[in-house]
Design a protein around this motif. Structure first.
Motif, PDB file in Angstrom:
ATOM      1  N   LYS A 180       0.833  -1.198   0.000  1.00  0.00           N
ATOM      2  CA  LYS A 180       0.000   0.000   0.000  1.00  0.00           C
ATOM      3  C   LYS A 180       0.874   1.257   0.000  1.00  0.00           C
ATOM      4  O   LYS A 180       0.700   2.151  -0.839  1.00  0.00           O
ATOM      5  N   GLY A 181       1.817   1.319   0.942  1.00  0.00           N
ATOM      6  CA  GLY A 181       2.693   2.480   1.030  1.00  0.00           C
ATOM      7  C   GLY A 181       3.575   2.639  -0.195  1.00  0.00           C
ATOM      8  O   GLY A 181       3.807   3.755  -0.673  1.00  0.00           O
ATOM      9  N   LEU A 182       4.064   1.509  -0.716  1.00  0.00           N
ATOM     10  CA  LEU A 182       4.917   1.551  -1.900  1.00  0.00           C
ATOM     11  C   LEU A 182       4.145   2.111  -3.093  1.00  0.00           C
ATOM     12  O   LEU A 182       4.640   2.961  -3.834  1.00  0.00           O
ATOM     13  N   THR A 183       2.917   1.646  -3.284  1.00  0.00           N
ATOM     14  CA  THR A 183       2.094   2.100  -4.403  1.00  0.00           C
ATOM     15  C   THR A 183       1.827   3.595  -4.316  1.00  0.00           C
ATOM     16  O   THR A 183       1.958   4.326  -5.307  1.00  0.00           O
ATOM     17  N   ASP A 184       1.474   4.062  -3.136  1.00  0.00           N
ATOM     18  CA  ASP A 184       1.187   5.491  -2.968  1.00  0.00           C
ATOM     19  C   ASP A 184       2.448   6.342  -3.141  1.00  0.00           C
ATOM     20  O   ASP A 184       2.389   7.441  -3.691  1.00  0.00           O
ATOM     21  N   ILE A 250       7.861  -2.920 -10.558  1.00  0.00           N
ATOM     22  CA  ILE A 250       9.254  -2.927 -11.003  1.00  0.00           C
ATOM     23  C   ILE A 250       9.436  -1.972 -12.175  1.00  0.00           C
ATOM     24  O   ILE A 250      10.398  -1.190 -12.227  1.00  0.00           O
ATOM     25  N   GLY A 251       8.505  -2.025 -13.135  1.00  0.00           N
ATOM     26  CA  GLY A 251       8.599  -1.150 -14.291  1.00  0.00           C
ATOM     27  C   GLY A 251       8.585   0.311 -13.904  1.00  0.00           C
ATOM     28  O   GLY A 251       9.327   1.125 -14.476  1.00  0.00           O
ATOM     29  N   LYS A 252       7.760   0.668 -12.914  1.00  0.00           N
ATOM     30  CA  LYS A 252       7.680   2.069 -12.510  1.00  0.00           C
ATOM     31  C   LYS A 252       8.886   2.484 -11.679  1.00  0.00           C
ATOM     32  O   LYS A 252       9.373   3.609 -11.796  1.00  0.00           O
ATOM     33  N   ILE A 253       9.387   1.570 -10.850  1.00  0.00           N
ATOM     34  CA  ILE A 253      10.542   1.908 -10.016  1.00  0.00           C
ATOM     35  C   ILE A 253      11.776   2.207 -10.869  1.00  0.00           C
ATOM     36  O   ILE A 253      12.526   3.142 -10.598  1.00  0.00           O
ATOM     37  N   ILE A 254      11.986   1.397 -11.916  1.00  0.00           N
ATOM     38  CA  ILE A 254      13.203   1.579 -12.716  1.00  0.00           C
ATOM     39  C   ILE A 254      12.994   2.566 -13.861  1.00  0.00           C
ATOM     40  O   ILE A 254      13.898   2.774 -14.668  1.00  0.00           O
ATOM     41  N   SER A 266      13.059   8.528  -1.852  1.00  0.00           N
ATOM     42  CA  SER A 266      13.084   8.621  -0.393  1.00  0.00           C
ATOM     43  C   SER A 266      11.747   8.194   0.204  1.00  0.00           C
ATOM     44  O   SER A 266      11.704   7.439   1.193  1.00  0.00           O
ATOM     45  N   ASN A 267      10.651   8.654  -0.387  1.00  0.00           N
ATOM     46  CA  ASN A 267       9.317   8.277   0.105  1.00  0.00           C
ATOM     47  C   ASN A 267       9.091   6.775  -0.026  1.00  0.00           C
ATOM     48  O   ASN A 267       8.481   6.142   0.847  1.00  0.00           O
ATOM     49  N   MET A 268       9.585   6.222  -1.129  1.00  0.00           N
ATOM     50  CA  MET A 268       9.411   4.799  -1.383  1.00  0.00           C
ATOM     51  C   MET A 268      10.144   3.966  -0.319  1.00  0.00           C
ATOM     52  O   MET A 268       9.571   3.030   0.255  1.00  0.00           O
TER      53      MET A 268
END
Length: 354
Positions: A180-184, A250-254, A266-268
């Motif tokens: 949840k936190g990761l997505t937001d 993964i696609g969005k993180i990279i 940092s938020n992630m």
């Protein structure tokens, strides 16, 4: 012929001083550039240091994550492939227990064996059905996720190591709440929903989601990875949904816009760290070095599939179970031992969670 005296002495504004001035200017430019690089390096170093501190202080370290060394498979010399056991636990807000060698009521709702080949050109994630009926060392036949309840993280590691005869290098346990936190933190994640569903519980209960692409916020992503009752094949579809979600994350993180945004990163890290438990050697520095070795891997290089099974059945004591496909397990074990999992995936055209 004698030259005039003034011709023998160059004037002070002659070009003879210009090379020296140019050298001085060039030197000043280089010094200025070096100073700028130094400042950027210090700032970046401090930023990275803060990220490391955030992850290491926020996450939980599993001091004894592995079984007795005498019980473990050994790697062959020169084998730099890496295996990471990832466990997902749906605690729904309760504390996640990671005590080693202890019997608890904790079970792994999601199990993945992540294999990183020696060349680090791809990443493979094999989902193991939580109700897979196998032999748990020292405990007899049971559902694979019961290993965590019977003997903590070490027994879970030993169970998966015994299943594939492969050594696990690192362990990570992630509470679903962290999704949840990761997505937001990422500003939402777009997921292609293959089968329409209506969450049966949680804040999104009753909300209908049609097939197609959806931009999920944290609560919606959590409902998506949790849901199983809405599907005719239950956990099988839930596992496929989890794979689809993880691949989108993964696609969005990279993606460049994420990697170049220090606030997002940092938020992630801050959002996920409290919901992550890792073996004591899998700290932020180790994860950073691993990420650096995989800098060329893109979302399309991440291959996810479910360990083939023989369908569902009932145990002698009446439990609903997933039947193990021993041939598939042996073939995958052989592929892992040769670091040729990609060949196996291609030959069997396995579902990749897309």
């Amino acid at each position: 012929m004698t030259l005039p005296t003034h011709a023998q002495k160059p004037s002070s504004d002659s070009g003879s001083h210009r090379p020296k001035n140019r050298r001085k200017t060039a030197r000043n430019v280089l010094l200025g550039f070096a100073a700028a690089v130094l400042v950027v390096g210090v700032v970046a170093g401090a930023y990275v240091y803060n990220l490391i501190q955030t992850f290491d202080s926020g996450s939980t370290k599993i001091e004894n994550a592995f079984p007795e060394e005498s019980t473990r498979p050994q790697k062959t010399d020169g084998n730099t492939a890496m295996n990471i056991l990832v466990m997902g636990s749906d605690s729904r807000g309760a504390d996640v227990k990671v005590e080693s060698n202890a019997s608890t009521d904790q079970r792994a709702d999601t199990l993945m064996l992540v294999h990183l080949p020696a060349d680090r050109k791809k990443a493979y994630a094999i989902s193991l059905m939580r109700d897979l009926w196998i032999d748990i060392p020292g405990k007899g036949e049971s559902k694979i996720n019961a290993a965590l309840a019977h003997g903590g993280v070490p027994l879970m590691v030993q169970t998966v190591e015994s299943l594939f005869d492969q050594r696990i290098d690192h362990v990570a346990m992630i509470d679903f709440e962290g999704f949840k936190g990761l997505t937001d933190a990422l500003g939402g994640v777009e997921v292609d929903v293959k089968i329409p569903f209506t969450p049966s519980s949680g804040p999104m209960a009753g909300q209908e989601y049609e097939a197609g692409k959806h931009a999920f916020d944290g609560d919606e992503a959590l409902a998506f990875v949790r849901e199983r009752y809405a599907f005719s094949d239950g956990d099988y579809q839930r596992v496929r949904n989890q794979q689809a979600y993880l691949k989108s994350v993964i696609g969005k993180i990279i993606a460049r816009e994420t990697l170049t945004n220090p606030v997002t990163i940092s938020n992630m890290v801050s959002a996920v760290s409290p919901f992550v438990s890792v073996d004591k050697n899998f700290d932020a520095a180790a994860i950073g070095n691993l990420s650096l070795s995989m800098k060329d891997v893109r979302a399309q290089d991440t291959v996810m599939f479910t360990l083939p099974t023989l369908g569902t059945g009932t145990s002698t004591d009446g439990q609903s179970i997933v039947l193990a496909d021993t041939t598939a397990i042996a073939d995958i074990a052989a592929a892992l031992s040769k670091d040729q999992l990609g060949t196996y995936v291609t030959a069997h055209a396995l579902d990749r969670g897309q």
